[in-house]
Design an enzyme around this catalytic site. Structure first.
Site, PDB file in Angstrom:
ATOM      1  N   ARG A  98       1.006  -1.058   0.195  1.00 55.99           N
ATOM      2  CA  ARG A  98      -0.048  -0.234  -0.386  1.00 55.99           C
ATOM      3  C   ARG A  98       0.943   1.131   0.045  1.00 55.99           C
ATOM      4  O   ARG A  98       0.526   2.035  -0.410  1.00 55.99           O
ATOM      5  CB  ARG A  98      -0.936  -0.049   1.366  1.00 55.99           C
ATOM      6  N   CYS A 136      14.756  -5.154  -3.607  1.00 62.02           N
ATOM      7  CA  CYS A 136      15.168  -4.408  -4.602  1.00 62.02           C
ATOM      8  C   CYS A 136      14.591  -3.562  -5.684  1.00 62.02           C
ATOM      9  O   CYS A 136      14.050  -4.053  -6.932  1.00 62.02           O
ATOM     10  CB  CYS A 136      16.622  -5.831  -5.523  1.00 62.02           C
TER      11      CYS A 136
END
Ligand code: LLP
Length: 413
Positions: A308, A338
């Protein structure tokens, strides 16, 4: 979560002990909070006597949570045939489920129809196709009242450019198709957006759908969707659900008096039921300074478990479970993925954070695990339900084995 003698508890259970027992990252849900929120909606939003609630399972589709919620008398708002099947499996009766289709295929609509579940059709072309395939059937139609509101722009589902629903201006075309295929329009629906804390737009939108309702005979229910917001920030106000419930009841009663029958009112809360019950617990796996001397906290979870913040910039409160008395300092809290978007907070004041500390990311029960993924081939966390004394693992942690099993048999030798 409460703090007692410097220890955080979920129900009667120490949070650090839950982490020792189940490991981190870990989603923990508190059944008492779920029950409290169900009580709120029933007593406050449900002032109108004939009000029904369907839990929007998209917010969190863990079957054990759905079962818990269905047992409290809620039906199911489903948006995929799989959610429909899950709702049935978790104890909802077909008539307690509404399938709100969006770009569903004929095969998917037929599948749900054959399960005896009412379809909420979201476009004129689908209404025509549904009518041709199932003449004489009961049907619900989703309208777009041209009013939208949400906590984030991308969660607004009503308005001129929205892909959802049939324009409020197309009532006659809907009625034409209903007549052509002798369908029975038993319900009309709208959902204007998600996570709102203001009453103005939902009430305006109700007036639009009541106006549409006046033009349709034989309605059994009017479904105004979900969207009730919850406070994510510490000082954010709560939704004034009592006023909302009273204002809606007044309008429904006036409407029914002139309509000549008691039409039911439906709500589809998802977030409100489950958001505040859920905590994402994580261990601090690394600390470092950036070149510009920002203090970066690294955790053993990330945007793959709670997207979110990365996706909408959403705020989630963070609690340092291990060091509640630490000196407050400013941190960026990041995950182990990453991607630069992989963070939970920037410039956040927290009690001193050290490697090994446990953090709780709060208000994570809705659209947390439901939107989690295996990005970067990472396993999903375990989920645990705390119900007073009882602690139940309601989803085991994924392993390398369960991740790989999704591809069938993998062997190259
Ligand atoms: N009914 C319909 C037709 C919906 O599309 C939705 C949510 C709901 C009910 C439930 O809304 P709620 O009461 O949970 O606000 N991923 C976003 C939220 C997307 C909501 C999509 N539809 C988030 O994390 O904020």
């Amino acid at each position: 979560m409460i703090i007692k003698d410097n220890q955080y508890y979920i129900g009667p259970h120490r949070v650090d002990e839950l982490c020792c027992r189940f490991g981190t990252p870990l989603y923990v849900y508190d059944a008492e909070i779920i029950r409290a929120r169900i009580y709120d909606v029933k007593t406050e939003a449900g002032v109108y006597p004939k009000t029904e609630f369907l839990y929007a399972v998209k917010a969190n589709y863990n079957p054990f949570l759905i079962h818990h919620i269905v047992k409290k008398g809620l039906g199911v708002d489903a948006v995929s045939p799989e959610e429909v099947r899950l709702g049935l499996l978790c104890g909802a009766k077909p008539e307690q489920i509404l399938f709100t289709e969006n770009n569903a295929t004929d095969a998917q609509i037929d599948e749900v129809f054959d399960l005896g579940v009412l379809i909420n059709v979201g476009s004129l072309s689908h209404l025509g196709r549904f009518g041709r395939a199932h003449p004489g059937s009961r049907v619900c139609v989703r309208f777009n009242p041209n009013i939208g509101i949400a906590s984030h722009e991308s969660n607004i589902t009503g308005g001129a450019d929205s892909k959802f629903g049939i324009s409020f201006q197309d009532v006659d075309r809907v009625k034409g198709l209903i007549d052509q295929y002798q369908l029975r329009l038993v319900g009309i629906h709208q959902h204007i957006g998600s996570g709102w804390l203001r009453l103005r737009e939902p009430i305006l939108a109700l007036d639009v759908i009541l106006d549409i309702a006046k033009q349709c005979d034989g309605l059994e229910f009017i479904d105004v969707g979900g969207g009730f917001g919850v406070p994510y920030r510490p000082k954010e106000h709560r939704l004034d659900m009592k006023t909302l419930g009273r204002q809606i009841a007044k309008r429904m009663e006036q409407f029914c008096a002139s309509y000549g029958s008691d039409v039911a009112l439906r709500f589809e809360p998802g977030r409100y039921i489950i958001a505040e019950a859920g905590h994402l617990l994580t261990t601090v796996s690394g600390m470092k300074q950036s070149i510009s001397r920002r203090t970066i906290v690294g955790t053993d979870t990330g945007m793959h478990h709670l997207v979110r913040t990365a996706m909408y910039g959403s705020y989630h409160e963070i609690v340092n479970i291990t060091n509640p008395d630490g000196m407050h300092q400013e941190y960026d809290v990041t995950g182990n993925i990453c991607e630069c978007a992989d963070f939970f907070a920037k410039n956040r004041m927290l009690p001193e954070v050290r490697e090994g500390d446990i953090l709780s990311i709060e208000t994570a029960g809705a659209y947390g695990m439901a939107m989690a993924s295996n990005y970067q081939f990472r396993p999903l966390p375990a989920e645990v339900l705390v119900d007073e004394d009882r602690v139940t693992e309601i989803r085991p942690r994924q392993t390398f084995g369960t991740l790989l099993a999704q591809f069938g048999h993998v062997s190259f030798s």
